[in-house]
Every structure is written in structure tokens, then in C-alpha cells.
Design a protein around this motif. Structure first.
Motif, PDB file in Angstrom:
ATOM      1  N   UNK A   1       0.802  -1.225   0.000  1.00 54.62           N
ATOM      2  CA  UNK A   1       0.000   0.000   0.000  1.00 54.62           C
ATOM      3  C   UNK A   1       0.835   1.276   0.000  1.00 54.62           C
ATOM      4  N   UNK A   2       2.168   1.161   0.021  1.00 53.29           N
ATOM      5  CA  UNK A   2       3.000   2.367   0.061  1.00 53.29           C
ATOM      6  C   UNK A   2       3.361   2.837  -1.343  1.00 53.29           C
TER       7      UNK A   2
ATOM      8  N   UNK B   1       4.629  -6.332   7.428  1.00 57.96           N
ATOM      9  CA  UNK B   1       3.441  -7.137   7.698  1.00 57.96           C
ATOM     10  C   UNK B   1       3.305  -8.286   6.700  1.00 57.96           C
ATOM     11  N   UNK B   2       3.495  -8.004   5.412  1.00 55.16           N
ATOM     12  CA  UNK B   2       3.376  -9.051   4.396  1.00 55.16           C
ATOM     13  C   UNK B   2       4.415 -10.139   4.608  1.00 55.16           C
ATOM     14  N   UNK B   3       5.629  -9.743   4.943  1.00 54.67           N
ATOM     15  CA  UNK B   3       6.688 -10.727   5.152  1.00 54.67           C
ATOM     16  C   UNK B   3       6.353 -11.647   6.327  1.00 54.67           C
ATOM     17  N   UNK B   4       5.899 -11.069   7.424  1.00 56.30           N
ATOM     18  CA  UNK B   4       5.570 -11.883   8.597  1.00 56.30           C
ATOM     19  C   UNK B   4       4.362 -12.775   8.336  1.00 56.30           C
ATOM     20  N   UNK B   5       3.396 -12.275   7.570  1.00 53.42           N
ATOM     21  CA  UNK B   5       2.230 -13.087   7.230  1.00 53.42           C
ATOM     22  C   UNK B   5       2.615 -14.245   6.324  1.00 53.42           C
ATOM     23  N   UNK B   6       3.559 -14.029   5.434  1.00 52.50           N
ATOM     24  CA  UNK B   6       4.036 -15.108   4.573  1.00 52.50           C
ATOM     25  C   UNK B   6       4.770 -16.170   5.382  1.00 52.50           C
ATOM     26  N   UNK B   7       5.568 -15.727   6.344  1.00 49.77           N
ATOM     27  CA  UNK B   7       6.275 -16.677   7.218  1.00 49.77           C
ATOM     28  C   UNK B   7       5.267 -17.506   8.007  1.00 49.77           C
ATOM     29  N   UNK B   8       4.242 -16.846   8.546  1.00 47.60           N
ATOM     30  CA  UNK B   8       3.230 -17.559   9.329  1.00 47.60           C
ATOM     31  C   UNK B   8       2.519 -18.617   8.498  1.00 47.60           C
ATOM     32  N   UNK B   9       2.323 -18.339   7.206  1.00 46.01           N
ATOM     33  CA  UNK B   9       1.623 -19.286   6.325  1.00 46.01           C
ATOM     34  C   UNK B   9       2.584 -20.229   5.614  1.00 46.01           C
ATOM     35  N   UNK B  10       3.885 -20.096   5.873  1.00 41.55           N
ATOM     36  CA  UNK B  10       4.946 -20.875   5.207  1.00 41.55           C
ATOM     37  C   UNK B  10       4.788 -20.867   3.681  1.00 41.55           C
ATOM     38  N   UNK B  11       4.733 -19.667   3.124  1.00 36.37           N
ATOM     39  CA  UNK B  11       4.654 -19.506   1.673  1.00 36.37           C
ATOM     40  C   UNK B  11       5.974 -18.909   1.176  1.00 36.37           C
ATOM     41  N   UNK B  12       6.719 -19.601   0.325  1.00 32.80           N
ATOM     42  CA  UNK B  12       7.981 -19.073  -0.199  1.00 32.80           C
ATOM     43  C   UNK B  12       7.785 -17.702  -0.849  1.00 32.80           C
ATOM     44  N   UNK B  13       8.765 -16.825  -0.647  1.00 31.97           N
ATOM     45  CA  UNK B  13       8.643 -15.452  -1.125  1.00 31.97           C
ATOM     46  C   UNK B  13       9.603 -15.158  -2.274  1.00 31.97           C
ATOM     47  N   UNK B  14       9.069 -14.516  -3.303  1.00 34.39           N
ATOM     48  CA  UNK B  14       9.883 -13.890  -4.334  1.00 34.39           C
ATOM     49  C   UNK B  14       9.762 -12.391  -4.087  1.00 34.39           C
ATOM     50  N   UNK B  15      10.849 -11.779  -3.605  1.00 34.61           N
ATOM     51  CA  UNK B  15      10.781 -10.411  -3.107  1.00 34.61           C
ATOM     52  C   UNK B  15      11.242  -9.423  -4.174  1.00 34.61           C
ATOM     53  N   UNK B  16      10.351  -8.466  -4.474  1.00 32.40           N
ATOM     54  CA  UNK B  16      10.622  -7.393  -5.430  1.00 32.40           C
ATOM     55  C   UNK B  16      10.431  -6.068  -4.695  1.00 32.40           C
ATOM     56  N   UNK B  17      11.450  -5.607  -3.956  1.00 33.82           N
ATOM     57  CA  UNK B  17      11.303  -4.439  -3.075  1.00 33.82           C
ATOM     58  C   UNK B  17      11.198  -3.142  -3.852  1.00 33.82           C
ATOM     59  N   UNK B  18      10.568  -2.156  -3.219  1.00 35.14           N
ATOM     60  CA  UNK B  18      10.455  -0.832  -3.815  1.00 35.14           C
ATOM     61  C   UNK B  18      11.409   0.166  -3.142  1.00 35.14           C
ATOM     62  N   UNK B  19      11.345   0.278  -1.806  1.00 29.98           N
ATOM     63  CA  UNK B  19      12.187   1.278  -1.140  1.00 29.98           C
ATOM     64  C   UNK B  19      12.304   0.970   0.344  1.00 29.98           C
TER      65      UNK B  19
END
Length: 474
Positions: free
Chosen positions: A281-282, A377-395
């Protein structure tokens, strides 16, 4: 010493406020009174409703600005402000204007502790002046994630960045005016957007394995002492929280229709791999979406939110559109009514679900891969659900969180997504994460265990009480 009166100085944004509210609302059951010092009226009614009409929660609104992100100030004409955001200067200017009113109210309220956001420099200044215990709620995953250093690769780059920030003509002028008002310049001993106090308590919603070291020169030359930090993991409350405003009914589009849960469930039963994508949302907010100022002002961003999101959305369509193997869910988040034009999402492929807002926690329950900006928040929610992350950061902290995800074995990242993450690369990355899914889940479960040990809100309450009891002054 019981904590009976809490002054709360938030940064009026959802991701910053909800963990802070979860903490301070826990003291309500102990009979505490909370007084919020709000920069804007945006969340005033929601905050006071948390007290269910009683006198346990009150607030003082310090300006009539509608949104905290609009508290900007025009930069100096000589270009010296080109390395610091207009919002940062605006927050300092707003603090200078409203601090006398806030201090007068705090003196009358007599708080046992001030709980503040690191962006809310007023909280740190007030605690120091009143010599009141200060708890800074750090809602990024680690205390060492300092916004002005976003994108810096070494301590030398960070020192150069600090020198550039401190050369800001606007900040120098604000420091002089603070000194005239207070007898000292608070900007000398704290970092803007990271207003930590050596004799305060930095209470972080991450865990110890997320921590990155604060450069020694910052500890010695800025904070002038080691920081007291406590990692408690996510501070969550389903009962006490604020939310974003919903889209006005007159502006709703097809992407605002109810989420098609049945379609997603059907795809899962068919054995399709579910890939969920959200850039948060940022970068999709009005400020960043069409930003056209100097990029040196936006903490590591390499373009505006529109270019970032539209480029990556189009590449996801090119990579997975029409695939019989994959089902893609995209949360666009932006209020721009023309945001999808030219991305392929304006008339999405049959295997895509596109919505402005998605029930993220429910989607993560069935997702196989999460393409994310790695906001806290998204990162912690992904960890809680054990969903592998492909991270495309903005800033900002996303640029710190991204390599951390890779380092801890929870996925992979691209430091410059628009440059690096082509359609071919995205397709290969998702395939790689699916192959590595068992080992990634194992790594995430280790972090889950660390989060559980950290203790969340109960541990935070205990840390605050212990700190207040032992407080001996600033």
C-alpha cells in the motif's frame, strides 16, 4: 511501578499504528488511561471508539491535515534538500509548530510512559524534555533498518548519506529554531525517521535473527550511546486496530467486486499452482504512485510506484498469462482508476484474478508462492503461512528485508526488480521456489519458532513494565 497513564504518539498510518495499538490497548485491562497525540484527524473516531465510549481513551489532534503523508514542506531552493524527503522535513516542521501545545497537554496528563513511533520525532523530544520513560515501537523487522540509509551497501555509503542529510538547509534551519524554542537542537542526537533514544526502549516487532548492525559511527556520533532494544515479534490484535478508508462507491470498478473465493478454490482442487502478487500500500499510495521529484528523496526507490508496479504486472502477465499450470492472484492496491492500462491486467488472462484489495491471509493459506514487496506485515504473514517469497522491493526497509529473506532461506529476491526481473526471470524464479519449497518451509518454521519464543504482546507489556520500573532518566 504500575503503568497507569500512557501518552501515545503515533505516525498516522495503518502499518505503523496497529502494532502500537495492540501494545497500548493491552494496558486497558489493567485500568490504564491512554491519550493519543494525532498528527491528523484521520483516525480520531476509530481511536476513541476503542475505548467503547468510556474515559479510558482520549486524543488530541494536532493539525487539520487530512493525511499524514501530506505533511510535506517545500524543499530549499539551493538543492541541499535533495537527499531528504519532503515528508521528513514536513514532520520536523509540523513538530516544531505543534510541540508547545502537545507539551502543555502532556504536562496536564502526566504520563507514566510515552509510546511513540520512530517517525514521530515529537514523542522522543517530549519524553526527553519531560524526563519520562520512552518506548519506541519499531514496526519494521529490525531496529537497524534506518530509512535514510536505504539502498546504501556499506558504512562508507551510510556516512556519506548522513552527511548529505545533515547538510539540508531546511533541517539546519529547523534545528536552529528548535534550539531557540527548547534550548537544544534534538536533531543533533537522533536520526530523522529513526528517532531512537539511548535511555529509551526500542520495542521491535521483528525477531533477533532479523537484526542488522547499526553502524558504529551512528551509535557514537548520533545516538551517543548504545540503544536498548527488545525483539518481541508481531504485536497483533483483531479487536483493536485501524483500517484504511474504503473506495468511494462512485469510483468503484470491476476490480472492486467481491473476491471470487470459489474460483480460487476450484483452481486449487485442479492442482494449479497458486501465485499471489501484491506490491503493498506504500508504492501504490497517491504520493509515491506519480512521484516525479528527485529519487534521492525517496529512500532507495529507483522510480515512482506506477512504473514499478505496472512494469512488474505486465511481466507477470507475459510470464504466466494463459498458463494451464498456474493461477495468478494480483492485488493492485492503488486508487488510480487507470492503473491497469497497458499492463495486460485491464482485460486479464483467464487464469488471473485481479482485485484492488484481496483477503491476503486467506489467499496465503492456499498460495504456493508469494510475489511481494516484503513490507514488514506481508513478510511476517508469509512466514506464518509458510509460503515461499519472491521479493521485489520498492524502497526503505523493503530493501533490507529482501536480502534477509534470501539469507534466512525463506525465498529469493532482486535488489533492482524493474531492471532484473524480466518475464523470463520471474517464470524461472517461481519454478525454482516451487522446487525448493520443502527446504524453504523448513527455514520458515525455524523462524516461526523464534517468533513464538519472542512472545508478542504479552512479552512487550512485560518489557515495558520492566523498563519503566528501572528508568533513571534521559
Amino acid at each position: 511501578m504500575p503503568v497507569e497513564r500512557i501518552g501515545v504518539v503515533p505516525f498516522d498510518a495503518v502499518g505503523h499504528m496497529n502494532p502500537q495499538i495492540a501494545l497500548v490497548s493491552s494496558f486497558l485491562t489493567r485500568g490504564a488511561k491512554l491519550r493519543f497525540y494525532l498528527s491528523t484527524p484521520q483516525f480520531k473516531s476509530t481511536i476513541e471508539d476503542l475505548g467503547e465510549g468510556g474515559e479510558s481513551i482520549s486524543s488530541l489532534v494536532l493539525s487539520d491535515t487530512e493525511d499524514v503523508h501530506l505533511l510535506t514542506s517545500p524543499p530549499a531552493a539551493d538543492g541541499s534538500d535533495d537527499n531528504i524527503s519532503d515528508l521528513t522535513i514536513g514532520i520536523c516542521s509540523h513538530t516544531l509548530q505543534t510541540l508547545p501545545k502537545m507539551l502543555e497537554d502532556l504536562r496536564a496528563f502526566k504520563p507514566d510512559v510515552i509510546v511513540y513511533d520512530p517517525f514521530a520525532i515529537a514523542g522522543a523530544i517530549a519524553a526527553r524534555i519531560l524526563n519520562v520513560p520512552a518506548v519506541c515501537t519499531v514496526t519494521v523487522p529490525n531496529v537497524g533498518s534506518i530509512p535514510i540509509f536505504a539502498g546504501c551497501s556499506c558504512d562508507g555509503d551510510k556516512r556519506k548519506k548522513l552527511e548529505e542529510v545533515r547538510a539540508s538547509k531546511s533541517l539546519i534551519d529547523l534545528g536552529r529554531r528548535f534550539e531557540e524554542l527548547l534550548g537544544f537542537d534534538p536533531l543533533e542526537t537522533m536520526l530523522v525517521m529513526s528517532a531512537y533514544l539511548p535511555n529509551g526502549l526500542q520495542l521491535c516487532t521483528g525477531v533477533k535473527s532479523f537484526e542488522q548492525k547499526i553502524p558504529d559511527f551512528v551509535t557514537k556520533e548520533v545516538f551517543r550511546g548504545d540503544l536498548k532494544s527488545c525483539y518481541v515479534g508481531p504485536m497483533l490484535s483483531t479487536q483493536h486496530r485501524v483500517t484504511l478508508k474504503k473506495v468511494e462507491s462512485s469510483k468503484k470498478q470491476w476490480i472492486d467486486l467481491d473476491f471470487p473465493h470459489q474460483q480460487l478454490s476450484a483452481w486449487k482442487r485442479e492442482g494449479k499452482k497458486i501465485v499471489y502478487m501484491s506490491m503493498g500500500t506504500v508504492c501504490t499510495s497517491s504520493f509515491f504512485w506519480d512521484y516525479d521529484g528527485p529519487l534521492s528523496k525517496v529512500y532507495g526507490a529507483k522510480g515512482n510506484g506506477k512504473v514499478h508496479c505496472q512494469t512488474l504486472w505486465k511481466r507477470m502477465v507475459d510470464a504466466f498469462g494463459g498458463s494451464a499450470e498456474y493461477a495468478i492472484v494480483v492485488a493492485t492496491c492503488t486508487q488510480d482508476l487507470d492503473a491497469l492500462a497497458g499492463t495486460g491486467l485491464e482485460d486479464p488472462p483467464a487464469n488471473f484474478i485481479v482485485r484492488r484489495r484481496c483477503p491476503q491471509l486467506e489467499i496465503l493459506e492456499v498460495a504456493d508462492v508469494f510475489v511481494t514487496h516484503a513490507g514488514a506485515n506481508s513478510m511476517l504473514e508469509s512466514i506464518a503461512a509458510t509460503v515461499p517469497m519472491l521479493v521485489l522491493p520498492y524502497f526503505s526497509d523493503q530493501l533490507d528485508n529482501a536480502p534477509m529473506v534470501t539469507r534466512l532461506g525463506m525465498g529469493k529476491h532482486h535488489g533492482d526488480p524493474v531492471k532484473e526481473a524480466t518475464a523470463e526471470v520471474l517464470a524461472a524464479d517461481v519454478e525454482e521456489l516451487l522446487r525448493r519449497r520443502p527446504e524453504i518451509i523448513e527455514a520458515m518454521m525455524r523462524v516461526q519458532q523464534e517468533i513464538a519464543r519472542a512472545g508478542g504482546v504479552p512479552a512487550a507489556v512485560e518489557a515495558v513494565e520492566k523498563y519503566v520500573e528501572g528508568f533513571r532518566g534521559h
